[in-house]
Design a protein around this motif. Structure first.
Motif, short mmCIF file in Angstrom:
data_model
loop_
_atom_site.label_atom_id
_atom_site.label_comp_id
_atom_site.label_asym_id
_atom_site.label_seq_id
_atom_site.Cartn_x
_atom_site.Cartn_y
_atom_site.Cartn_z
N ARG A 21 50.80 81.16 28.03
CA ARG A 21 52.00 80.36 28.15
C ARG A 21 53.22 80.95 28.85
NH1 ARG A 21 54.12 76.04 25.89
NH2 ARG A 21 52.21 75.98 24.41
N ARG A 22 53.38 82.09 28.84
CA ARG A 22 54.46 83.18 29.42
C ARG A 22 54.43 83.05 30.92
NH1 ARG A 22 54.96 88.96 30.02
NH2 ARG A 22 53.17 88.89 28.87
N TRP A 23 53.15 83.27 31.36
CA TRP A 23 52.99 83.04 32.83
C TRP A 23 52.90 81.91 33.47
CZ3 TRP A 23 47.89 86.14 31.19
CH2 TRP A 23 48.14 87.46 30.69
N CYS A 24 52.48 80.94 32.70
CA CYS A 24 52.69 79.46 33.16
C CYS A 24 54.03 79.02 33.28
CB CYS A 24 52.17 78.27 32.05
SG CYS A 24 50.14 78.43 32.22
N GLU A 25 54.86 79.47 32.19
CA GLU A 25 56.42 79.04 32.11
C GLU A 25 57.21 79.83 33.42
OE1 GLU A 25 57.69 79.97 28.38
OE2 GLU A 25 57.12 78.09 27.47
N LEU A 26 56.81 81.01 33.89
CA LEU A 26 57.36 81.64 34.91
C LEU A 26 56.74 80.97 36.17
CD1 LEU A 26 58.88 84.25 35.89
CD2 LEU A 26 56.70 85.24 35.95
N ALA A 27 55.51 80.61 36.43
CA ALA A 27 55.20 79.88 37.55
C ALA A 27 55.77 78.46 37.67
CB ALA A 27 53.77 80.00 37.66
N LEU A 28 55.96 77.95 36.66
CA LEU A 28 56.36 76.40 36.71
C LEU A 28 57.79 76.30 36.44
CD1 LEU A 28 53.64 75.05 34.63
CD2 LEU A 28 53.74 75.14 37.05
N ARG A 29 58.46 77.38 36.46
CA ARG A 29 59.96 77.43 35.92
C ARG A 29 60.82 76.44 36.99
NH1 ARG A 29 61.77 83.27 36.74
NH2 ARG A 29 61.82 83.52 38.85
N GLN A 30 60.24 76.58 38.43
CA GLN A 30 61.05 75.76 39.45
C GLN A 30 60.59 74.24 39.40
OE1 GLN A 30 58.61 75.64 43.26
NE2 GLN A 30 57.33 77.11 42.32
#
Length: 150
Positions: A21-30
């Protein structure tokens, strides 16, 4: 907000849902809209079958991205797509490339999420844009450049 469905169809150890989840959130924050995605963790037979079916390549690869291809007017949910990650391939690549398992996992999840957002690496210009963003995001996590050659 991210709605993440993690499906574990692998017998090998994989990161926990909090890390994914943390990695997804970082990648998708834009992305300003909510996002729904699935990450399916598989072993080599399923990874190979999917890669053969969808990419005509007869081997298991590290990550496959399947962006949702549903017209917005037909579906009122923020469906982004699916990632399929072959756990044994990730483990093998990390060892072969001298990377920590955590750094390699983070890279592949971020890489897959960027594909779901429409990034690609077909030509040099697109590849440089995508790889530059990956480097930046991984640096925020304290991981080294995944494309550095020594």
């Amino acid at each position: 907000m991210i709605e993440l469905d993690v499906q574990c169809a692998s017998s090998a150890a994989a990161p926990d849902e909090a890390d994914l989840r943390r990695w997804c959130e970082l990648a998708l924050r834009q992305r300003t809209a909510d996002s729904e995605l699935t990450i399916r963790l598989v072993d080599e037979p399923e990874g190979r079958e999917l890669n053969r079916t969808w990419r005509q390549k007869d081997y298991a690869t590290n990550v496959l991205s399947f962006p949702a291809d549903v017209p917005d007017e037909l579906l009122d949910i923020p469906l982004l797509g699916d990632l399929v990650i072959c756990v044994p391939v990730v483990e093998r690549e990390a060892a072969e490339q001298g990377k920590t398992l955590s750094a390699h996992w983070a890279h592949l999840v971020i890489h897959g999420c960027l594909h779901l957002l429409g990034y690609d690496h077909i030509d040099d210009e697109e590849a440089e844009e995508m790889e530059s963003l990956e480097r930046q995001l991984l640096a925020e996590l304290g991981h080294p450049d995944p494309y550095a050659t020594e």
